[in-house]
Design an enzyme around this catalytic site. Structure first.
Site: not given
Ligand code: C5P
Length: 221
Positions: A12, A34, A61, A63-64, A66, A69-70, A125, A205
């Site tokens: 990220d 990711k 990641d 997260k489609f 839509d 078809n798209t 989450t 993070r």
């Molecule tokens: O920085 P951190 O460890 O919180 O990052 C968690 C990663 O997991 C982020 O990239 C976030 O987009 C992803 N994520 C999430 N919860 C989900 C799906 C993906 O935190 N349900």
């Protein structure tokens, strides 16, 4: 860590160079990276190719969510990018999920490559939610042919118990006891996540913001 579970680094960051720096520093300690909506919007397939060429693997990641078809079209493109796994929202409904599965099978068959894993997002989450909501969504996703789901480790045990098919669990929100939870609400430790049946642990993070990211990664692994 059990040999069956793997840590995925959530890249990220907002630019290609920063992403490459993390990949260079952390591969092969981390083998799957990711790419989320920020990094992909910033630098597109360049970072996907970089990771693949390095010998590591990509979790796309985006997260489609839509019309069928798209989403089917986007899944075909992800297959062509040769990613290991990709996400879509299970809330996108059954028709969308089935279209994704058949597009994936079709495109991977045409290219004669391994099928990437299709992973359904249940409830983020960062939200505090009832486990039953996560279970309901996960059941729909697996019934429609997805290979796995994203959920917190707090629900992973329930999903393993209630869903009899074999499927993959991807768990973000990983925090060791001594680290900040940031915006995550349903956090768990690496140990809890593995014990509850998670196959892939997504960490962002706690590694990206560490003074020494390699050491932080090694400690988690
Ligand atoms: O920085 P951190 O460890 O919180 O990052 C968690 C990663 O997991 C982020 O990239 C976030 O987009 C992803 N994520 C999430 N919860 C989900 C799906 C993906 O935190 N349900």
């Amino acid at each position: 860590m059990s040999s069956a579970s793997q840590i995925i680094l959530a890249l990220d960051v907002d630019n290609l160079q920063a992403a490459k720096n993390f990949v260079d520093k952390l591969y092969p300690q981390i083998k799957i990276f990711k790419i989320g909506i920020q990094l992909f919007t910033s630098c597109g397939r360049e970072i996907v190719d970089y990771i693949n060429n390095k010998g590591a693997e990509v979790f796309l990641d985006l997260k489609f969510f839509d019309i069928p078809n798209t989403v089917a079209g986007a899944v075909r493109e992800a297959v062509r990018l040769k990613v290991k796994m990709l996400t879509m929202h299970i809330l996108g409904d059954e028709e969308m999920l089935k279209a994704a599965v058949s597009a994936r099978n079709d495109e991977a068959g045409t290219l004669k490559i391994n099928k990437p894993l299709l992973i359904g997002v249940t409830v983020l989450t960062s939200k505090d939610t009832a486990s039953s909501d996560v279970l309901t969504l996960a059941k729909i996703g697996i019934e429609c042919g997805l290979d796995g789901v994203v959920c917190s480790a707090r629900e992973a045990g329930l999903l393993r118990k209630e869903i009899k098919k074999s499927f993959v669990i991807v768990t973000p929100g990983i925090r060791q006891a001594n680290t900040a939870s940031d915006d995550q609400k349903r956090t768990t430790t690496v140990q809890e996540a593995i014990a509850s049946g998670s196959d892939f642990l997504v960490v962002g993070r706690p590694i990206l913001k560490a003074d020494d990211p390699l050491r932080a990664a090694k400690e988690l692994v």
